[in-house]
Design a protein around this motif. Sequence first.
Motif, PDB file in Angstrom:
ATOM      1  N   ARG A   1     -14.223  14.091  -6.902  1.00 44.55           N
ATOM      2  CA  ARG A   1     -13.638  12.184  -7.021  1.00 44.55           C
ATOM      3  C   ARG A   1     -12.386  12.402  -6.688  1.00 44.55           C
ATOM      4  O   ARG A   1     -11.412  12.984  -7.968  1.00 44.55           O
ATOM      5  CB  ARG A   1     -13.852  11.515  -8.354  1.00 44.55           C
ATOM      6  CG  ARG A   1     -13.969  10.120  -7.958  1.00 44.55           C
ATOM      7  CD  ARG A   1     -14.526   9.899 -10.060  1.00 44.55           C
ATOM      8  NE  ARG A   1     -16.082  10.408 -10.329  1.00 44.55           N
ATOM      9  CZ  ARG A   1     -17.233   9.585  -9.440  1.00 44.55           C
ATOM     10  NH1 ARG A   1     -17.002   8.820  -8.422  1.00 44.55           N
ATOM     11  NH2 ARG A   1     -18.434  10.146  -9.720  1.00 44.55           N
TER      12      ARG A   1
ATOM     13  N   LYS B   1      -4.891   1.676  -1.334  1.00 45.25           N
ATOM     14  CA  LYS B   1      -5.491   0.136  -1.049  1.00 45.25           C
ATOM     15  C   LYS B   1      -4.950   0.926   0.917  1.00 45.25           C
ATOM     16  O   LYS B   1      -3.573   1.122   0.534  1.00 45.25           O
ATOM     17  CB  LYS B   1      -4.810  -0.979  -1.452  1.00 45.25           C
ATOM     18  CG  LYS B   1      -5.277  -2.287  -0.474  1.00 45.25           C
ATOM     19  CD  LYS B   1      -4.216  -3.236  -1.359  1.00 45.25           C
ATOM     20  CE  LYS B   1      -4.451  -4.539  -0.789  1.00 45.25           C
ATOM     21  NZ  LYS B   1      -3.691  -5.580  -1.351  1.00 45.25           N
TER      22      LYS B   1
ATOM     23  N   ILE C   1      -8.734  -2.650   3.318  1.00 43.42           N
ATOM     24  CA  ILE C   1     -10.082  -1.910   2.140  1.00 43.42           C
ATOM     25  C   ILE C   1      -8.937  -2.075   1.013  1.00 43.42           C
ATOM     26  O   ILE C   1      -7.556  -1.287   0.872  1.00 43.42           O
ATOM     27  CB  ILE C   1      -9.831  -0.602   2.785  1.00 43.42           C
ATOM     28  CG1 ILE C   1     -10.423  -0.980   4.387  1.00 43.42           C
ATOM     29  CG2 ILE C   1     -11.018   0.083   1.718  1.00 43.42           C
ATOM     30  CD1 ILE C   1     -11.031   0.126   5.481  1.00 43.42           C
ATOM     31  N   ASP C   2      -9.468  -2.001  -0.506  1.00 43.48           N
ATOM     32  CA  ASP C   2      -8.995  -1.648  -1.352  1.00 43.48           C
ATOM     33  C   ASP C   2      -8.958  -0.463  -1.902  1.00 43.48           C
ATOM     34  O   ASP C   2      -9.790   0.233  -1.588  1.00 43.48           O
ATOM     35  CB  ASP C   2      -9.610  -3.114  -2.844  1.00 43.48           C
ATOM     36  CG  ASP C   2      -9.497  -4.406  -1.939  1.00 43.48           C
ATOM     37  OD1 ASP C   2      -8.476  -4.455  -2.298  1.00 43.48           O
ATOM     38  OD2 ASP C   2     -10.384  -5.477  -2.852  1.00 43.48           O
ATOM     39  N   GLU C   3      -8.286  -0.026  -3.486  1.00 48.63           N
ATOM     40  CA  GLU C   3      -8.477   0.907  -3.652  1.00 48.63           C
ATOM     41  C   GLU C   3      -9.248   1.158  -4.312  1.00 48.63           C
ATOM     42  O   GLU C   3     -10.340   0.058  -5.026  1.00 48.63           O
ATOM     43  CB  GLU C   3      -7.263   1.149  -4.216  1.00 48.63           C
ATOM     44  CG  GLU C   3      -6.972   2.203  -5.653  1.00 48.63           C
ATOM     45  CD  GLU C   3      -5.569   1.945  -6.895  1.00 48.63           C
ATOM     46  OE1 GLU C   3      -5.072   2.278  -6.240  1.00 48.63           O
ATOM     47  OE2 GLU C   3      -6.577   2.395  -7.509  1.00 48.63           O
ATOM     48  N   HIS C   4     -10.172   2.703  -4.307  1.00 49.21           N
ATOM     49  CA  HIS C   4     -10.988   2.784  -3.971  1.00 49.21           C
ATOM     50  C   HIS C   4     -11.958   4.188  -5.039  1.00 49.21           C
ATOM     51  O   HIS C   4      -9.902   5.025  -3.938  1.00 49.21           O
ATOM     52  CB  HIS C   4     -12.057   1.926  -3.776  1.00 49.21           C
ATOM     53  CG  HIS C   4     -12.510   2.883  -1.897  1.00 49.21           C
ATOM     54  ND1 HIS C   4     -11.574   1.897  -1.463  1.00 49.21           N
ATOM     55  CD2 HIS C   4     -12.691   3.734  -1.790  1.00 49.21           C
ATOM     56  CE1 HIS C   4     -12.013   3.456  -0.568  1.00 49.21           C
ATOM     57  NE2 HIS C   4     -12.294   4.124  -0.327  1.00 49.21           N
ATOM     58  N   GLU C   5     -12.122   4.733  -5.598  1.00 51.25           N
ATOM     59  CA  GLU C   5     -12.913   5.656  -5.530  1.00 51.25           C
ATOM     60  C   GLU C   5     -13.585   6.683  -4.541  1.00 51.25           C
ATOM     61  O   GLU C   5     -15.108   5.989  -4.250  1.00 51.25           O
ATOM     62  CB  GLU C   5     -13.067   6.597  -7.010  1.00 51.25           C
ATOM     63  CG  GLU C   5     -12.217   6.223  -8.163  1.00 51.25           C
ATOM     64  CD  GLU C   5     -12.803   6.486  -9.483  1.00 51.25           C
ATOM     65  OE1 GLU C   5     -14.045   6.358  -9.474  1.00 51.25           O
ATOM     66  OE2 GLU C   5     -12.163   6.775 -10.321  1.00 51.25           O
ATOM     67  N   GLU C   6     -13.420   8.176  -4.522  1.00 52.97           N
ATOM     68  CA  GLU C   6     -14.771   8.151  -3.708  1.00 52.97           C
ATOM     69  C   GLU C   6     -14.896   9.826  -3.684  1.00 52.97           C
ATOM     70  O   GLU C   6     -14.108  10.490  -4.670  1.00 52.97           O
ATOM     71  CB  GLU C   6     -14.125   8.888  -2.110  1.00 52.97           C
ATOM     72  CG  GLU C   6     -13.934   7.708  -1.526  1.00 52.97           C
ATOM     73  CD  GLU C   6     -13.669   7.450  -0.240  1.00 52.97           C
ATOM     74  OE1 GLU C   6     -14.042   8.613   1.237  1.00 52.97           O
ATOM     75  OE2 GLU C   6     -13.873   6.302   1.340  1.00 52.97           O
TER      76      GLU C   6
ATOM     77  N   LEU D   1      -9.087   9.624  -5.906  1.00 58.37           N
ATOM     78  CA  LEU D   1      -8.279   8.143  -5.630  1.00 58.37           C
ATOM     79  C   LEU D   1      -8.169   7.194  -4.144  1.00 58.37           C
ATOM     80  O   LEU D   1      -7.269   8.248  -3.577  1.00 58.37           O
ATOM     81  CB  LEU D   1      -7.594   7.258  -6.683  1.00 58.37           C
ATOM     82  CG  LEU D   1      -7.555   6.115  -6.811  1.00 58.37           C
ATOM     83  CD1 LEU D   1      -8.168   5.082  -6.941  1.00 58.37           C
ATOM     84  CD2 LEU D   1      -6.132   5.845  -7.458  1.00 58.37           C
TER      85      LEU D   1
END
Length: 87
Positions: free
Chosen positions: A26, A31, A40-45, A28
Motif C-alpha cells: 500500500r 495530490k 486528483i486528491d491524495e489517495h492510497e493505492e 500513498l
Amino acid sequence: MMRNLWNQAYETSNGIKVENAGYLKRILVPKQESTDGQVIDEHEELVLVQTGLYSYPDPEGNLITLRYVADENGFQPEGEHLPLPPA
C-alpha cells in the motif's frame, strides 16, 4: 504489512537459476493534476512488488547474477556485471 502472494524458484540443467516473489504494498499517492487539468486528491493505492534474482554461467564459466526489485519506483537491477551510473 508485507504478504507474499507467490514464491517461485527453479534451476535448469545448464545452470540457469531463477527465484522471484511478489506481494502487494500500500502506497500513498500525493495530490496531483492530470494533463487535462483534473485535480486528483491524495489517495492510497496497492502496487505489486516483485523481488528476485536470476543467474547463469557466461561462456567463460563465470556465474552472472542479477538481483532486482520492481515496485512503484520502477525496475531496479543490481549485479556486479552491470555498469555503475555516473557519480
